[in-house]
Design a protein around this motif. Structure first.
Motif, PDB file in Angstrom:
ATOM      1  N   TYR A 149       0.710  -1.293  -0.125  1.00  0.00           N
ATOM      2  CA  TYR A 149       0.099   0.221  -0.583  1.00  0.00           C
ATOM      3  C   TYR A 149       0.738   0.614   0.166  1.00  0.00           C
ATOM      4  N   TRP A 150       0.233   2.394  -1.178  1.00  0.00           N
ATOM      5  CA  TRP A 150       1.290   3.154  -0.794  1.00  0.00           C
ATOM      6  C   TRP A 150       0.652   4.595  -0.569  1.00  0.00           C
ATOM      7  N   LEU A 151       1.648   5.231   0.482  1.00  0.00           N
ATOM      8  CA  LEU A 151       1.077   6.728   0.914  1.00  0.00           C
ATOM      9  C   LEU A 151       2.087   8.006   0.176  1.00  0.00           C
ATOM     10  N   ARG A 152       1.462   8.662  -0.300  1.00  0.00           N
ATOM     11  CA  ARG A 152       1.454   9.856  -1.066  1.00  0.00           C
ATOM     12  C   ARG A 152       2.026  11.063   0.693  1.00  0.00           C
ATOM     13  N   THR A 153       2.733  11.181   0.416  1.00  0.00           N
ATOM     14  CA  THR A 153       2.755  12.703   2.237  1.00  0.00           C
ATOM     15  C   THR A 153       3.235  13.713   1.361  1.00  0.00           C
TER      16      THR A 153
END
Length: 79
Positions: A61-65
């Motif tokens: 799962y990718w999370l962009r911050t």
């Protein structure tokens, strides 16, 4: 294995499978494990990997911050 995309007018000819199999074979012949990332909703990509015997081992799962401060960031050149 990295990103592979087949141009629209060349799709459905087996080219993606051919290239994917060749790259996977080269990696395996060097004694390395072959791993690929494919979006679970990309049926064409998942079909190629299924056909070639790849198995889903885990999900990613990718999370962009975004930076909390305004800092200009550049990619290193020549590294």
């Amino acid at each position: 294995m990295g990103a592979l995309q087949v141009k629209e007018n060349h799709k459905r000819r087996g080219l993606g499978t051919l290239v994917t199999a060749a790259i996977a074979r080269c990696i395996a012949e060097q004694g390395d494990d072959v791993m690929a990332l494919a979006d679970k909703d990309n049926r064409a990509s998942r079909g190629i990997f299924d056909k070639l015997g790849f198995k889903v081992l885990d999900n990613c799962y990718w999370l962009r911050t975004f930076p909390t401060i305004d800092v200009e960031r550049t990619w290193p050149v020549g590294e």
